[in-house]
Design a protein around this motif. Structure first.
Motif, PDB file in Angstrom:
ATOM      1  N   PRO A  12       0.807  -1.226   0.000  1.00  0.00           N
ATOM      2  CA  PRO A  12       0.000   0.000   0.000  1.00  0.00           C
ATOM      3  C   PRO A  12       0.839   1.274   0.000  1.00  0.00           C
ATOM      4  N   GLU A  13       2.100   1.189   0.479  1.00  0.00           N
ATOM      5  CA  GLU A  13       2.971   2.361   0.441  1.00  0.00           C
ATOM      6  C   GLU A  13       3.331   2.755  -0.993  1.00  0.00           C
ATOM      7  N   GLU A  14       3.107   1.844  -1.942  1.00  0.00           N
ATOM      8  CA  GLU A  14       3.424   2.107  -3.337  1.00  0.00           C
ATOM      9  C   GLU A  14       2.227   2.641  -4.117  1.00  0.00           C
ATOM     10  N   VAL A  15       1.160   2.969  -3.419  1.00  0.00           N
ATOM     11  CA  VAL A  15       0.003   3.574  -4.067  1.00  0.00           C
ATOM     12  C   VAL A  15       0.411   4.966  -4.545  1.00  0.00           C
ATOM     13  N   GLU A  16       0.021   5.316  -5.760  1.00  0.00           N
ATOM     14  CA  GLU A  16       0.387   6.614  -6.335  1.00  0.00           C
ATOM     15  C   GLU A  16      -0.798   7.571  -6.264  1.00  0.00           C
ATOM     16  N   TYR A  17      -0.503   8.847  -6.011  1.00  0.00           N
ATOM     17  CA  TYR A  17      -1.524   9.889  -5.942  1.00  0.00           C
ATOM     18  C   TYR A  17      -1.160  10.978  -6.943  1.00  0.00           C
ATOM     19  N   VAL A  18      -2.106  11.312  -7.809  1.00  0.00           N
ATOM     20  CA  VAL A  18      -1.903  12.350  -8.821  1.00  0.00           C
ATOM     21  C   VAL A  18      -2.964  13.415  -8.605  1.00  0.00           C
ATOM     22  N   ARG A  19      -2.535  14.677  -8.518  1.00  0.00           N
ATOM     23  CA  ARG A  19      -3.472  15.779  -8.274  1.00  0.00           C
ATOM     24  C   ARG A  19      -3.470  16.743  -9.460  1.00  0.00           C
ATOM     25  N   ASN A  20      -4.674  17.138  -9.871  1.00  0.00           N
ATOM     26  CA  ASN A  20      -4.843  18.088 -10.983  1.00  0.00           C
ATOM     27  C   ASN A  20      -5.840  19.156 -10.585  1.00  0.00           C
ATOM     28  N   GLN A  21      -5.629  20.362 -11.091  1.00  0.00           N
ATOM     29  CA  GLN A  21      -6.559  21.476 -10.902  1.00  0.00           C
ATOM     30  C   GLN A  21      -7.054  21.865 -12.288  1.00  0.00           C
ATOM     31  N   THR A  22      -8.370  21.896 -12.478  1.00  0.00           N
ATOM     32  CA  THR A  22      -8.953  22.227 -13.779  1.00  0.00           C
ATOM     33  C   THR A  22      -9.976  23.334 -13.608  1.00  0.00           C
ATOM     34  N   THR A  23      -9.953  24.283 -14.531  1.00  0.00           N
ATOM     35  CA  THR A  23     -10.941  25.353 -14.568  1.00  0.00           C
ATOM     36  C   THR A  23     -11.681  25.238 -15.893  1.00  0.00           C
ATOM     37  N   ALA A  24     -13.005  25.331 -15.854  1.00  0.00           N
ATOM     38  CA  ALA A  24     -13.814  25.238 -17.067  1.00  0.00           C
ATOM     39  C   ALA A  24     -14.956  26.247 -16.975  1.00  0.00           C
ATOM     40  N   VAL A  25     -15.553  26.546 -18.112  1.00  0.00           N
ATOM     41  CA  VAL A  25     -16.630  27.529 -18.187  1.00  0.00           C
ATOM     42  C   VAL A  25     -17.980  26.819 -18.221  1.00  0.00           C
ATOM     43  N   ALA A  26     -18.922  27.326 -17.418  1.00  0.00           N
ATOM     44  CA  ALA A  26     -20.280  26.769 -17.390  1.00  0.00           C
ATOM     45  C   ALA A  26     -20.866  26.749 -18.790  1.00  0.00           C
ATOM     46  N   GLY A  27     -21.540  25.657 -19.115  1.00  0.00           N
ATOM     47  CA  GLY A  27     -22.142  25.483 -20.434  1.00  0.00           C
ATOM     48  C   GLY A  27     -21.215  24.800 -21.420  1.00  0.00           C
TER      49      GLY A  27
END
Length: 140
Positions: A12-27
């Motif tokens: 379980p110590e080898e579990v990878e975590y990837v984080r992303n931030q996304t901005t999008a426009v409504a519609g």
């Protein structure tokens, strides 16, 4: 190493975590990633801002993707990009802002590898600057 019904899971110590931030426009539309290669098994979940609970939107346990009825509470037009594990949301509502998590399991020669893809989505009104949410100020 964990073993579950014949499936070997790496430490379980080898579990990878990837984080992303996304901005999008409504519609508009947005694509949220879950790795460059489709995993063997994956689950997409949504956490509303201010909440601690996950809502399962879609999963694929190796027999094809299954969209969950509760996904309509987040966005009416949701699915996967063809032949991938990338989440696609069209006609994006403002209320779709939040944390989208893809839990991905990949089979490897040395066992199963687990990766968590955390996608923070901020949905903006057209022309709004990211992070410019309305603040309530009370004057005494």
């Amino acid at each position: 190493m964990l073993r579950h019904n014949g499936l070997q899971i790496l430490d379980p110590e080898e579990v990878e975590y990837v984080r992303n931030q996304t901005t999008a426009v409504a519609g508009g539309s947005v694509e949220l990633g879950c790795g460059s290669e489709p995993p063997t098994i994956f689950i997409w979940a949504y956490t509303k801002p201010g909440s601690d609970s996950n809502q399962v939107l879609l999963y694929d346990y190796g027999h094809g993707p299954k969209l969950q009825p509760l996904s309509k509470d987040v966005a009416a037009d949701m699915g996967l990009v063809f032949n991938s594990s990338t989440l696609l949301i069209n006609n994006l509502p403002l209320s779709a802002s939040g944390l989208y998590t893809c839990q991905a399991l990949y089979e490897t020669d040395s066992g199963a590898k687990i990766t968590f893809f955390y996608n923070h989505l901020e949905v903006l009104v057209d022309g709004e600057e990211p992070g410019s949410g309305v603040s309530n100020i009370t004057l005494a």
